[in-house]
Design a protein around this motif. Sequence first.
Motif: not given
Lengths: 139, 1125
Positions: B499-501, B504-506, B539-544, B562-565
């Motif tokens: 959830n945190c990750a 924070s879009a880490s 995530v590996l496909k560069k999507t949120a 955050l994920w968009i960037t």
Amino acid sequence: MAVCVTVIGKENSPKYISCLNPELDLQFQYKVHTSLDVVEEKLSSVGKTSGDVRELYLGLLYSTEEHKIFGYVTNTKIKFIIVVESSNTLLRDNEVRTMFRKLHTIYTDVVCNPFHIPGDPIISKNFDATVKSIMSGNA
Amino acid sequence: MAMDPFDFPPELCSRPLALIGLTGLDTLNNAVHRTIWDAFSSNRRQYRAPVQFKLLDPAHEFPPMKPKRTSYDWYIPKGILKRNWMNKHLNEMPAVVVIFYELDWDDPFWNEKSIECSSRVQSVRAALEGRSTRIAVILVQQTAPLPTGEDMLAAERAAALCTSCELNSKSLFVLPHGDHLQGYTHRLENAFYDLAQNYYHHESRNIKAHRDHLNKTTHQYLFVRHLFKIGFLNELKQDGHTALKNYTQAYNNVLELRLVDTNALEVKTVAGFINYKLCKLMFQLSLPRDAIAQFRRHTDLFKNRIGPKNLVFEHHAWMSKQFCVFGDIFDEAIRQGLPALQTQHPGFYYQQAAQHAADRKEACLELCKAVNVYPEPDPLIGMEHLEFYGQRAWRPGKLSAEPPDPDKEKLGIVALQYQEKHLVNHSMIIIGLLGSAITQFKTYHCPRMRRHLVVQMAEEYYSSRDYGKALTLLTHMLWDYRCEKWWRLITNILTLALNCAYLSASIHDYVVLSLEALGTSSQFPFDQKTRIFNNFMKVLKKTAPDPEPDVHEDEMKHARDLWITAVNAEPLEIAVDMSNITACVESKARFTQPQYKADQYVEIEVFIRSSCPHPLQFSRLSVTVNNPNYSSEFAVCESSSQEAHASGNPLLLFRCNEVRSYVCRFLPDVQDVGKEIQIGSILLHLGSDKERSAILRFNGTGAETATSDGMCPELQHFRQSPQNMPDFDNVRPLSTTEIISRDSKLKLDILHAFPALLGEWYPIRITLENEENHKITGVSANIVLQTSGDEPNIEQSTQLCEDLTAESMPVPVILSVGDLEKDSSTEKCFYLRAHRVGNRNIAVKVTYTMIIKRDSERVENSCVKEEMINVPVVKPFDITAKFFSLRFEPIAKTFAKEPFIVMPYVNCASPCPLIIEDSSVELSQQVCSVDAKLESQLQSLRLKNGETGAEAFCVSVSEPSDQPVALGIYTLKWKREGSNGLVTSSSVTMPTVRVESAPLYVEMILPAHGWVRTPMAVSYHIHNYTTRLLQLELSMEASDAFMFAGHKQLKLRILPESVHKMDYNLYPLLSGLVALPRLRLTISDEIDMPIRQPQLTELLDRSLPSHVFVMPQGKGNPVAIKVVS
């Protein structure tokens, strides 16, 4: 009688956990896990003082407002932890000892099973059933 | 943030010290006063009296005195404890006022000054009207006082001053401000302390007196108040036990108070104060068990006295404060030396405090949901200035029994709720308390409890939306729980961490956590795992990714931004260290052998198991191999075609629980020979390079947490594994291997004829034959003498050389051979010389390089061939020497200037025959040869093993000596039979001989033989070696075999150091070995002779031959022999 019964391996990993109320499983796991601190401390202090046969029953590890946690360690460093409710005043030290002794006996049975790999989590119907009966106080 | 109403006021927490007021000191303008003030006020150490000094200006006004109440009949208290009371007694109302006045006993203006002094005392007394504050006067004096009783003037004037000031004589002090100021102030301080104790005792009795007027119905508050005051005054008096007694009573009185919603806050506040005082005093009085018991009782009694339902959070805040403060006192007591236990230490109290703080937060969230507007007018105005502790600002001083105004009450509650919701940062309070608890648990060896608290702290950070901190804490804790395999707990932590990750879009953390969540160890249900897997792929496909479940709506939007960037952010490659996590992909790698030859292919087997519930397609697998200097990477099963790459390499597609093995082969680098190489890591690429890719880095030993459980690896064999796949569990990783040099095909023969003989240059021949398939170059033989333990200095007694004409070389000797064509051979020789017997171990190590073709590439390959030889070294000869007299009788001693014979015996000990080329004797200084030239008698002699050769030399020693005389050195030059040219010379020291002095020596000169009836000339030379005249009588005994001419009897006088010659002609009558006529010498003058008769006889026997060989007369003419005439 008991609300949670656990068997902890030699290196403090859980081998068997059973709670009367499965919803509180997580909470009990944290409790049991933290009580291992006391077990470790007791074991290390016993080891220093005497070389003779150790009392397996460790007694009350710690108590909170709601629960009391008791511990027992076999000679092979397998730990049994039993959690009882603090409100349960009927439970004396002797009864707790009896529960542990029963648990030890059935644990021995499990380990004697040639298909059980030592160190693996315990999966046994018989063990389950006996633990349930210990928890309900019928055993 | 508003001040928490439950924070304990400083006046309560500070240590009560008796207050002493000092007046009459002008510290600003008067240096003397300044030093006096400093002496009192600064440097307050532990051993000084427990007092506090306060500087009062002359016009100081003390707190006003309240009118004395004579009866309590109609008095109804407005509250329990006044806010100002403690502070008043701690800081404003001194127990003793000390008046300083500069006045010497012999002051010229004594009268005027004493009057001024007494007026000052009077004015202070007036200011303290009605109070029993003690007054003391200190006369600051220039001169040091005389001993008591001696200064009559002082005694008289002191009495007068006391009278005029109406002062007890014990309250008048003198302070000489010269030397020893500290000592004086120290003593004065103790005097003030006594006065202060007296004052506080008096005050507490005063209050006690009031109690008789109280009644239980209306004055319950006053019971508490009075007892508290008595306790506090006793504390000021430093009487802990009495204070404790009174506080205990006060506490019991609090318990008797009827608790209703309106007074709940006040009662609990006061109860908390008294409990605080009780516990603190108990710890101070070394009653820690009582303190803990008291605190337990306190919390047990009050935990259910919640008070108004709308302000439940207040109760929790109060509880939390109680626990926290008790933790503080406990901790302080421990710092003062109280021992604590693992099961009883402040950590538990901080933990409870945190628990209550959490309850408070929960209650606040529930109760204050709807409160968004602060009521007008402010019902809480004047909160800071209430007269009593723990009262409500909107109804101060109201007796609890009065029914409250419902509207005001409601507004007040709303205001409090508003403050609780908007001004209190609950999370920070909880986190702070957890932090304290964590520190304590760490100190008391409770690592697991600490971890649990850290997780709670992380949860709190999460709820306060500090996802970064929460994630940091969680990832640290994951590691600990993983070690002990508490998978259920790990699953719980993972959920939160994910959830945190997400929030924070880490990306890095998100990937790592997903990998772990997909593994077998996490106990997520299948649908959760599917969700996590899909998100991971996104995530590996560069999507949120999709948001995690139970994430708050408000946060979700922020996270999406955050994920968009984040999805496009560099770097696109994410390195994941898999060695610390139990992820869904496991890998083990091993070398197939513990050693590889340099020309062998090194093989690494890589095993990979995926426990991901969904098929995983990897794009690349490679292995890095480290050696001490560098690391190299080898790709494994690279798909050759671009097409296959696009669709995914089928060899790297893993279904759930599939195990695959790969083999990586490579030739070792020649530079690695003799070194160890190691599997550095196994790199698995997930996702494509164009999009985002995760590089999973394994260390190749597998997730070896299994062994940490004390699990025997042997037991793994009992585990079932699928038939058609490698048995992953039973793969034993082997992460290092050694590269050893290839077996050389060079033939190395070493020829030598052992044993070597001591001192000779012993030839050793080595033959090299190239049996390799290639020409070898740079061949060189390295000859090393191996030292052995028994003979540490073997190098010093051994020489090696390649060429006898050159100097001997230092070891190791390097013989360079050059190049060798295929199938050709060469020979080299080197020599060894040993100066001591024993064994010599010699290592011959031939190194060379060879160009070989490998993978159509010419590789220089260096090879080594090593051979050991053992050379025993033996002595060639045993040489002994013996001594004989001239008559060939063995002798043990000899006499100075008398010739004797030395015979060296040479016994051949060499197993092979030896030729003696030459022998020689080098005589020492005092020894001289009798013959002019010593010639070797052993030249060209051949000696086999066991044979002995001997030669004889006639020598004499010039001087007698006390010490045995060394004769000289015997040298043999020899060689092995059949060897050409190598002559070795060996020398031995000949044995020593004892040389005695002889005063006389008789020499007989006689031909080797005589002929019958042919005269032979004989002469006797009698040497006198002494410095004295010798008188002897000579007689010649007749012999049957001879007739002789010469003196038959004679008296001789021989001059010092001279020779007397006697000539005789002998005429042999018989042939054969015949006895010679005997010469006899006797001492004529007995007295003064340096020689005795027996000595003389022995000398003659020793030095004169007794027989001579006489030949029969030959036929024909006899040769005329020269005869002495």
